[in-house]
Every structure is written in C-alpha cells, then in structure tokens.
Design an enzyme around this catalytic site. Structure first.
Site, PDB file in Angstrom:
ATOM      1  N   ALA A  61       0.862  -1.194   0.000  1.00 32.96           N
ATOM      2  CA  ALA A  61       0.000   0.000   0.000  1.00 32.96           C
ATOM      3  C   ALA A  61       0.895   1.239   0.000  1.00 32.96           C
ATOM      4  O   ALA A  61       2.030   1.183   0.475  1.00 32.96           O
ATOM      5  CB  ALA A  61      -0.874  -0.027   1.243  1.00 32.96           C
ATOM      6  N   GLY A 100       0.748  -5.132   1.000  1.00 30.06           N
ATOM      7  CA  GLY A 100      -0.359  -5.217   0.040  1.00 30.06           C
ATOM      8  C   GLY A 100       0.084  -5.836  -1.280  1.00 30.06           C
ATOM      9  O   GLY A 100      -0.729  -6.421  -2.000  1.00 30.06           O
ATOM     10  N   GLU A 103      -0.151  -9.412  -0.697  1.00 29.56           N
ATOM     11  CA  GLU A 103      -1.584  -9.723  -0.559  1.00 29.56           C
ATOM     12  C   GLU A 103      -2.251  -9.768  -1.941  1.00 29.56           C
ATOM     13  O   GLU A 103      -3.106 -10.618  -2.203  1.00 29.56           O
ATOM     14  CB  GLU A 103      -2.261  -8.693   0.336  1.00 29.56           C
ATOM     15  CG  GLU A 103      -1.774  -8.812   1.783  1.00 29.56           C
ATOM     16  CD  GLU A 103      -2.416  -7.800   2.699  1.00 29.56           C
ATOM     17  OE1 GLU A 103      -2.003  -6.630   2.631  1.00 29.56           O
ATOM     18  OE2 GLU A 103      -3.331  -8.155   3.453  1.00 29.56           O
ATOM     19  N   GLU A 123       3.792  -5.327   7.439  1.00 24.86           N
ATOM     20  CA  GLU A 123       2.885  -4.315   8.007  1.00 24.86           C
ATOM     21  C   GLU A 123       3.125  -4.081   9.498  1.00 24.86           C
ATOM     22  O   GLU A 123       3.010  -2.962   9.990  1.00 24.86           O
ATOM     23  CB  GLU A 123       1.426  -4.743   7.799  1.00 24.86           C
ATOM     24  CG  GLU A 123       0.906  -4.550   6.382  1.00 24.86           C
ATOM     25  CD  GLU A 123       1.159  -5.742   5.468  1.00 24.86           C
ATOM     26  OE1 GLU A 123       2.042  -6.565   5.784  1.00 24.86           O
ATOM     27  OE2 GLU A 123       0.483  -5.849   4.434  1.00 24.86           O
TER      28      GLU A 123
HETATM   29  C1  LIG Z   1      -5.132  -2.203   4.042  1.00 21.87           C
HETATM   30  C2  LIG Z   1      -3.657  -2.148   4.214  1.00 21.87           C
HETATM   31  C3  LIG Z   1      -2.965  -3.065   3.287  1.00 21.87           C
HETATM   32  C4  LIG Z   1      -1.663  -3.153   3.161  1.00 21.87           C
HETATM   33  C5  LIG Z   1      -0.748  -2.471   4.038  1.00 21.87           C
HETATM   34  C6  LIG Z   1       0.614  -2.259   3.406  1.00 21.87           C
HETATM   35  O1  LIG Z   1       0.904  -2.727   2.328  1.00 21.87           O
HETATM   36  S1  LIG Z   1       1.656  -1.311   4.286  1.00 21.87           S
HETATM   37  C7  LIG Z   1       3.088  -1.265   3.264  1.00 21.87           C
HETATM   38  C8  LIG Z   1       3.870  -2.501   3.381  1.00 21.87           C
HETATM   39  N1  LIG Z   1       5.078  -2.394   2.626  1.00 21.87           N
HETATM   40  C9  LIG Z   1       6.242  -2.139   3.176  1.00 21.87           C
HETATM   41  O2  LIG Z   1       6.365  -2.009   4.375  1.00 21.87           O
HETATM   42  C10 LIG Z   1       7.407  -2.013   2.241  1.00 21.87           C
HETATM   43  C11 LIG Z   1       8.138  -0.746   2.506  1.00 21.87           C
HETATM   44  N2  LIG Z   1       9.217  -0.557   1.576  1.00 21.87           N
HETATM   45  C12 LIG Z   1      10.376  -1.217   1.651  1.00 21.87           C
HETATM   46  O3  LIG Z   1      10.599  -2.068   2.470  1.00 21.87           O
HETATM   47  C13 LIG Z   1      11.438  -0.808   0.688  1.00 21.87           C
HETATM   48  O4  LIG Z   1      11.157   0.494   0.272  1.00 21.87           O
HETATM   49  C14 LIG Z   1      11.564  -1.722  -0.559  1.00 21.87           C
HETATM   50  C15 LIG Z   1      10.236  -1.885  -1.261  1.00 21.87           C
HETATM   51  C16 LIG Z   1      12.114  -3.073  -0.122  1.00 21.87           C
HETATM   52  C17 LIG Z   1      12.557  -1.063  -1.545  1.00 21.87           C
HETATM   53  O5  LIG Z   1      13.765  -0.809  -0.856  1.00 21.87           O
HETATM   54  P1  LIG Z   1      14.887   0.123  -1.504  1.00 21.87           P
HETATM   55  O6  LIG Z   1      16.025   0.127  -0.548  1.00 21.87           O
HETATM   56  O7  LIG Z   1      15.118  -0.288  -2.889  1.00 21.87           O
HETATM   57  O8  LIG Z   1      14.268   1.578  -1.599  1.00 21.87           O
HETATM   58  P2  LIG Z   1      13.797   2.552  -0.453  1.00 21.87           P
HETATM   59  O9  LIG Z   1      13.399   1.840   0.763  1.00 21.87           O
HETATM   60  O10 LIG Z   1      14.796   3.639  -0.314  1.00 21.87           O
HETATM   61  O11 LIG Z   1      12.466   3.154  -1.091  1.00 21.87           O
HETATM   62  C18 LIG Z   1      12.515   3.922  -2.282  1.00 21.87           C
HETATM   63  C19 LIG Z   1      11.466   5.000  -2.174  1.00 21.87           C
HETATM   64  O12 LIG Z   1      10.171   4.383  -2.180  1.00 21.87           O
HETATM   65  C20 LIG Z   1       9.425   4.825  -1.045  1.00 21.87           C
HETATM   66  N3  LIG Z   1       8.576   3.708  -0.628  1.00 21.87           N
HETATM   67  C21 LIG Z   1       8.940   2.448  -0.409  1.00 21.87           C
HETATM   68  N4  LIG Z   1       7.885   1.694  -0.098  1.00 21.87           N
HETATM   69  C22 LIG Z   1       6.808   2.509  -0.122  1.00 21.87           C
HETATM   70  C23 LIG Z   1       5.423   2.329   0.115  1.00 21.87           C
HETATM   71  N5  LIG Z   1       4.906   1.132   0.425  1.00 21.87           N
HETATM   72  N6  LIG Z   1       4.640   3.392   0.022  1.00 21.87           N
HETATM   73  C24 LIG Z   1       5.116   4.605  -0.323  1.00 21.87           C
HETATM   74  N7  LIG Z   1       6.429   4.860  -0.565  1.00 21.87           N
HETATM   75  C25 LIG Z   1       7.249   3.816  -0.453  1.00 21.87           C
HETATM   76  C26 LIG Z   1      10.491   5.174  -0.023  1.00 21.87           C
HETATM   77  O13 LIG Z   1       9.997   6.058   0.935  1.00 21.87           O
HETATM   78  C27 LIG Z   1      11.539   5.801  -0.895  1.00 21.87           C
HETATM   79  O14 LIG Z   1      11.101   7.106  -1.182  1.00 21.87           O
HETATM   80  P3  LIG Z   1      12.098   8.321  -1.097  1.00 21.87           P
HETATM   81  O15 LIG Z   1      11.273   9.503  -1.426  1.00 21.87           O
HETATM   82  O16 LIG Z   1      13.180   8.029  -2.069  1.00 21.87           O
HETATM   83  O17 LIG Z   1      12.597   8.337   0.301  1.00 21.87           O
END
Ligand SMILES: CC/C=C\CC(=O)SCCNC(=O)CCNC(=O)[C@H](O)C(C)(C)COP(=O)(O)OP(=O)(O)OC[C@H]1O[C@@H](n2cnc3c(N)ncnc32)[C@H](O)[C@@H]1OP(=O)(O)O
Length: 719
Positions: A61, A100, A103, A123
């Site tokens: 998400a 998500g 999911e 999450e």
């Molecule tokens: C009803 C609810 C249902 C579902 C709930 C959810 O899904 S909650 C979200 C669950 N997902 C996560 O927790 C994943 C979070 N992200 C990560 O772990 C890492 O970003 C990832 C995907 C492994 C990639 O890692 P990497 O080291 O390649 O990049 P980085 O972490 O620096 O991220 C790059 C930029 O993307 C932004 N970002 C990452 N994930 C999300 C996200 N889920 N939503 C929005 N933005 C996200 C991150 O902030 C970075 O942005 P920046 O502006 O460059 O700081």
C-alpha cells in the site's frame, strides 16, 4: 498507473506502474480494477499475468496515503474480483512483493517468483497488520505456525524459502514475466476451484490454544509495548477459528484500532525518517547532489579492541580488503581469533565461504600505506589518538580518508594533527559494530563534503542507518544520553532505587533501563571519561561540596561505585549484583541500597517517594530538551536525524518514534510546562531549563514534527 497489453495471443498482461516501488496508490488500484475488468471481458484472453514495471512487483500500500482521506477503490474488493475471476491470474514477482503487494499476489491463482525476489508481510513494522485479506489467506496457504512467524515479525523471505513454504508455485532464474506468461498459457482453461485461497479451510494444528498462547506470550515479551504484533496474533487466530468472511471482519476491526493509533504514526514516521536522513545535507548545502563519494577498495582499522574487531568484520563483510593493526602482540592474536570467529559465523548464516583471506594483520602502522580509508579505533584517549593521526598522516598515500571512531572526543582537534583536515571525519560505530545498525558520521568545519559522502556511502553499504551530524562533545547520541543518565543519578540521590528507575524505563519500552544497561556496558568507561574531563576531582577539601561541579549540581554516586571496583557485569557487581564476574542476571543488591541510604544521610538528603511518571519526565524530557539544543546549534539537521539515532543506536522503542517525535506526541506545551516545573524545583540543574527552540515552537503553535525545520531555519537566520 496499470498498463494493459495482450501477449502471446491469449494472455492479458497487466503492468503496475508507480515508481519507485509500484506502491498501491489510489491511481494504481483504479488501474488494476480497470485492467482486470478489460482482461476478463476480452473473449480472446484466456489467462492473465500481473507484474510490476522496473523489476519490482509491488512494495505494498502507498504509505504516504495513510494519513490522508481514502480515495480510489479499496483493496479487498479488488483482490476478491481477481480471486473470483474465471480465468487464471498469475502474479509475476520480481524484486519485492511486500505487504499489500504480497496480498495482491495471494489474491491471484498462481505465483511465479524470480530467484532474487523477496516476499513478506512487513505491516507489523509499520504498526499495522496485513488487512487486505493477507492475515486470512496466508495461514490458509502455508499453515498457522509459518504464517504467525511471517506476520508477527514482518520478516522478508527469499524466493527459495517462499517456494519451500508454499507461498510461490515456481521460481525462475530467467525473465519472470516470460516465465509467468509461459505458465499462464499452460494453465489456461483449467479449473480454478482449488486455487482460490480464501475458499480453502485453514490447516488446523493439533493444539490450537496452546500454539496461540505461546505465540501471544512470545510477541508480548519481544514487543515491549507495541500493539501491532499482538493484533497480528489475534488476526491469525481468527483465520484459524472462523470462516473466511468472519475472519475478514475481525481483520478489519483489528486494523481499525491499529490504523489510527499513535504507534502506527510513530512507526511510519520512522520509516520515512530513516530514508530522509540517508539524504544528508551539511549546513553548507552539500549533499549527494554535489558530492561524489570516493571509491573505497582497501581499508585499515587501527586498534583491535572490541570496537576495532567489530569494525573490521563489518568492512570485510561488504567485500573490502582490510588491514587490521594492533601494536600489542597478545591483543593482536586475541583479535585475530575473535575476528575469524565472527566472519566464520556470519558466513555460515549466509551460506557462503568465510572471507578470512580479505583481512591481513599487522603490528606495524606502515602496513596502511596503500589503503583508501583508515578507521582509528584506539583507546578513548586524546593524546594517543593525536599520536596515531600524526603517524597516519606520515604513512598514508595522498588522499586517504582518515576516520575516527571516537564516541565523544573532538574530531576537529584530531583533524588539526593532519595536513589535510578536509579528509578527516568521525565514523562513530556502536558496539558490537558489525551488528548494531547505527553509524554517526561526524563532520567538522573543515571536513570535505566528499569525505562525508564517502563515509555515508560506506555506512549504507554496511546496512547501517547512517546519520551525518556536526562535531560537539558526544555528538548527538551521547550528548543527549549524558543528561538522561545524569537525571537517573539525581533520582537515586532523591530517593529512587536503580530497580525503580529501570522498571519505569523498561515499561516505557527500552530493552534495558539505564542502570542495567550501564552494568552491561561497564561503569568504568564513563568514569574514565569523567576523570579525563576533570569532573571526578575530589574537591571536598577545598570546602566545595562534592555534589557541585562548575557551579552546577553533580552526582558523584557513579564515581563512588567505581571506586569500590564495581564496574558492572564484568566485575560481578555494579548497580546490581551478579552470580559471578561476567554474570548476566541482575539481582537487587542490599549493599547498594545501604550505600545509597548512607550517601543520602552523609549529604543531608531526605529520601522521598518517586513514581514512574517522574522518572520518565525527568530522564526523557531532560534528554529531549538537549535534543532541541542540538537542533538549535545545528548539530543535527532535523528532528528525524535525532530520532533515527535513538531508535537505531540507543534502544528507544521504535513504536514511540524517537525522542523528538515522542515530544510532539506528548505535546510540546506539556513538555515545556514540565521542564519549567522541574527546573523551578532544581534551579542548580541547567539542563532542565527549557531551551529557546522549544519555547519558540510552543509560541508558534506547536507545529507537527515535519514542520520544525521551518522554525529552526528562521531561528538560525536571526542569529
Ligand atoms: C489495508 C492495508 C494493506 C496493506 C498495508 C501495506 O501494504 S503497508 C506497506 C507494506 N510495505 C512495506 O512495508 C514495504 C516498505 N518498503 C520497503 O521495504 C522498501 O522500500 C523496498 C520496497 C524493499 C525497496 O527498498 P529500496 O532500498 O530499494 O528503496 P527505499 O526503501 O529507499 O524506497 C525507495 C522510495 O520508495 C518509497 N517507498 C517504499 N515503499 C513505499 C510504500 N509502500 N509506500 C510509499 N512509498 C514507499 C520510499 O519512501 C523511498 O522514497 P524516497 O522519497 O526516495 O525516500
């Protein structure tokens, strides 16, 4: 935000498009709903593949949308539409399928993953649970124990483990979308009845109650007050005990409680704060945009005590050749054995060969002549460090970066010992250095942006949360810690016990209270620093109270304890007693209680009742006040830097977001009022006097933490 094409004649290919991680924003969800409808209504399409653009399936998400009003189609009906489809839908998982994202893949009928992909339901680390049906589908797919593990820890699994657990159907080393399309062609027209996970019964473990009881106890022990892991167990229990539709209701109910909780806000704040501090900026404006890191292939570590050993391991594990220097032969042998052991154990865990041949050992500092970077980790003594820096300047090739691992000494004074102070930065690791996730990168007025960029990049490669901070005594972390500890000593003088103080702090969420922690770290370390700062001088003979230093209140309690040879766990006693030197189990010590009573009597102090609230307010608000001073002084660029330092290096409970975020949650006006109250009660303790930035923030209406930088900028422009 989701592109639709037809491939191989009969396969509808849906590509999620939302860089950088294809998060499920409102636009992406709308795109999926629309393209799935198109694919399912196209009579020529017999099966569907969902993938993500740019080598990543989906990061879950869109966390940035969480604080806002919900727009766009909700996730659950979208997943149901996919699962109910009468054409097979295959998820092609490259890069990550998280939250998500996984999911969504679980809503599909088949999952094909690239061998390098990582999957997980993280999450819980954001204070939530997998509430798009994930907590109900995963246990049905892989069983309750494995689902509990993944959902309560949020850990990511490799494609190989996902295959073993049954999360994915196939793993490929080749192009994942091609493999998924090929697979989609083979399953077109087959029955999907057994492929809809939500319709399956949840496998029933033999003793369900005992299993959940144990799981609940385990998360309660490790959660330190975080509520999401507990809700995750409850959601999985619903999957195991209720029909899918009712389980989904329970999932929704639990999520509603978590979603609006302060803990979820704190954890999501820390997620973005960690990424924000990685985009460091020096007061001069220098940042990644303007400074290119130097390539580092070979490094040296000087001094192979505990810190030097850990640093050597951390550098070796990222593929560098490391020259490890220790002048004492006996210590060199001991260190070699310890480093080899750590490298072997690390390699075993990762299933690779130990990189022992990348470390060379020497007693001679001349061996660093051809390295690109040196990290000095000798004893915390300015004279000794100055000598080492002079030697390094004479030996190293031109351009070698010289870093010090000092935890409190003036790195700019060390820079003065070299002809190239621009090449000097602090790299303050935390013990054990190959394990702890924090690195303070300390720059002085003469450190070059390139030196900072290089140290920051090295920290990132080592997997550390690296925070660039300015130079001052104790930098950010230890400067604040000093005031936290000082309040704890004052509380002992006023009537508290180490047990009471530790209990309050551990209840708050610290893994260890200040006294238990200090017994573990060794009381002699701080004692030595206080002695070298001249604070421990006995000046009672001069008529001045031993409880006053430089005109301010001082507690000599810790010095007196050290004078008894009580250095903590290593000597078998400190603030607590242990069964033997090196013992780990802290027990209340009657000697210490009697010592405190005698101490109070000697100084005319009358013990009073102290409660947990006072312990927290005194210790935490004094530390927070110093955090505001650090921001005022420009030592940290913003509150996020301080919070990341505390969460990753000092055991601050992550679900409370770090000290500065916590202050904003408590309310800045309240923090100010309590500091004023305590300063009034203790006028001889200057650290309790509210600092001007805090007052200014309160005067400007206590803006949320992400707007503090504007106030700080205004303050700096007026100085
Ligand atoms: C009803 C609810 C249902 C579902 C709930 C959810 O899904 S909650 C979200 C669950 N997902 C996560 O927790 C994943 C979070 N992200 C990560 O772990 C890492 O970003 C990832 C995907 C492994 C990639 O890692 P990497 O080291 O390649 O990049 P980085 O972490 O620096 O991220 C790059 C930029 O993307 C932004 N970002 C990452 N994930 C999300 C996200 N889920 N939503 C929005 N933005 C996200 C991150 O902030 C970075 O942005 P920046 O502006 O460059 O700081």
């Amino acid at each position: 935000m989701a592109q639709y094409t037809r491939v191989s004649g009969i396969v509808g290919l849906i590509t999620l498009q939302n860089p950088p991680v294809n998060a499920l924003s409102a636009a992406v969800r709308q795109g999926i709903v629309d393209t799935v409808k198109t694919a399912l209504s196209d009579p020529q399409v017999k099966s569907v593949v969902i993938c993500g653009q740019n080598g990543i399936f989906c990061g879950g998400a869109d966390i940035k949308e969480f604080g806002e009003k919900m727009f766009g189609p909700p996730l659950i009906p979208m997943m149901h539409a996919i699962e109910a489809a009468d054409k097979p839908v295959v998820a092609a998982i490259e890069g990550s399928a998280l939250g998500g994202g996984l999911e969504l893949a679980l809503g599909c009928h088949y999952r094909i993953a690239h061998s390098k992909a990582r999957l997980g339901l993280p999450e819980v680390t954001l204070g939530l649970l997998p509430a798009a049906g994930g907590s109900q589908r995963l246990p049905r797919l892989i069983g309750v124990p494995a689902a509990l593990d993944l959902i309560t820890t949020g850990r990511h699994v490799t494609a190989a483990e996902a295959l073993q657990l049954g999360i994915v159907d196939q793993v490929t080393d080749h192009n994942t979308v091609d493999a998924a399309v090929k697979f989609a062609l083979t399953v077109a027209g087959q029955s999907l009845d057994a492929r809809r996970i939500s319709t399956r019964p949840c496998p029933q473990p033999s003793d369900l109650d005992a299993l959940f009881e144990e799981a609940m106890q385990k998360v309660r022990r490790s959660a330190r007050g975080a509520i999401a892991p507990v809700a995750c167990v409850q959601a999985v229990r619903a999957a195991a005990t209720l029909p899918y539709a009712l389980g989904l209701e329970r999932e929704k109910e639990l999520m509603a409680t978590l979603f609006t909780s302060g803990q979820a806000r704190a954890l999501q704040y820390i997620f973005f704060a960690q990424r924000a501090v990685g985009r460091w900026r020096m007061p001069s404006g220098a940042s990644w945009d303007t400074s290119k890191p130097r390539p580092i292939n070979k490094a040296a570590v000087i001094g192979l005590g505990t810190m030097g050993q850990g640093i050597t391991v951390a550098l070796t594990q990222i593929g560098l050749s490391v020259v490890a220097i220790e002048t004492q032969e006996k210590q060199l042998m001991k260190a070699k054995q310890a480093i080899s052991g750590m490298l072997e154990r690390g390699a075993k865990r990762r299933g690779v060969a130990p990189p022992l041949d990348r470390v060379s050992y020497s007693q001679n500092i001349q061996a660093v002549a051809d390295v690109d970077l040196v990290i000095e980790a000798v004893f915390e003594d300015m004279g000794l460090k100055m000598e080492v820096f002079q030697q390094l300047s004479a030996v190293c090739k031109p351009g070698t970066l010289l870093c010090t691992n000092t935890s409190a000494l003036d790195m700019d004074q060390l820079a003065s010992e070299t002809p190239n102070p621009e090449l000097v930065v602090g790299m303050h690791f935390f013990s054990p250095a190959h394990v702890m996730k924090l690195l303070e990168v300390v720059y002085g007025p003469r450190s070059s942006p390139q030196a900072v960029a290089t140290a920051m990049q090295l920290g990132k490669k080592m997997g550390k949360a690296s925070v660039a901070v300015g130079n001052c005594t104790g930098f950010v972390g230890n400067r604040m810690l000093k005031l936290y500890t000082e309040q704890a000593f004052f509380l002992l003088e006023e009537g508290a016990t180490p047990e009471l103080v530790d209990e309050a702090l551990e209840e708050f969420g610290f893994p260890m209270g200040v006294f238990r922690m200090s017994d573990l770290a060794g009381l002699d370390v701080g004692w030595r620093i206080r002695k070298s700062a001249g604070l421990e001088e006995p000046i009672e003979a001069s008529g001045q109270s031993v409880r006053i230093r430089n005109g301010c209140r001082y507690s000599p309690i810790a010095d007196l304890i050290c004078e008894q040879g009580r250095f903590g766990q290593k000597t078998g006693s400190g603030w607590y007693q242990y069964d033997a030197p090196g013992g780990r189990v802290a027990r209340s010590d009657p000697w210490l209680h009697s010592f405190l009573a005698k101490y109070r009597a000697r100084h005319g102090l009358v013990a009073r009742g102290i409660d947990h609230q006072e312990v927290l307010e005194r210790c935490l608000y004094a530390m927070i006040n110093e955090g505001f001073r650090i921001l005022e002084d420009g030592i940290a660029a913003g509150p996020e830097d301080i919070d990341v330092i505390y969460v990753f290096g000092y055991g601050w409970p992550r679900h409370r977001g770090g000290p500065m975020f916590y202050a904003s949650m408590v309310g800045l006006a309240k923090v100010l009022e309590r500091l004023e109250h305590y300063h009034h009660a203790h006028p001889d303790v200057p650290s309790l006097q509210p600092c001007s930035l805090l007052k200014r923030l309160v005067a400007s209406g206590s803006p949320p933490v992400h707007r503090w930088r504007e106030v700080i900028k205004k303050l700096h422009s007026q100085l």
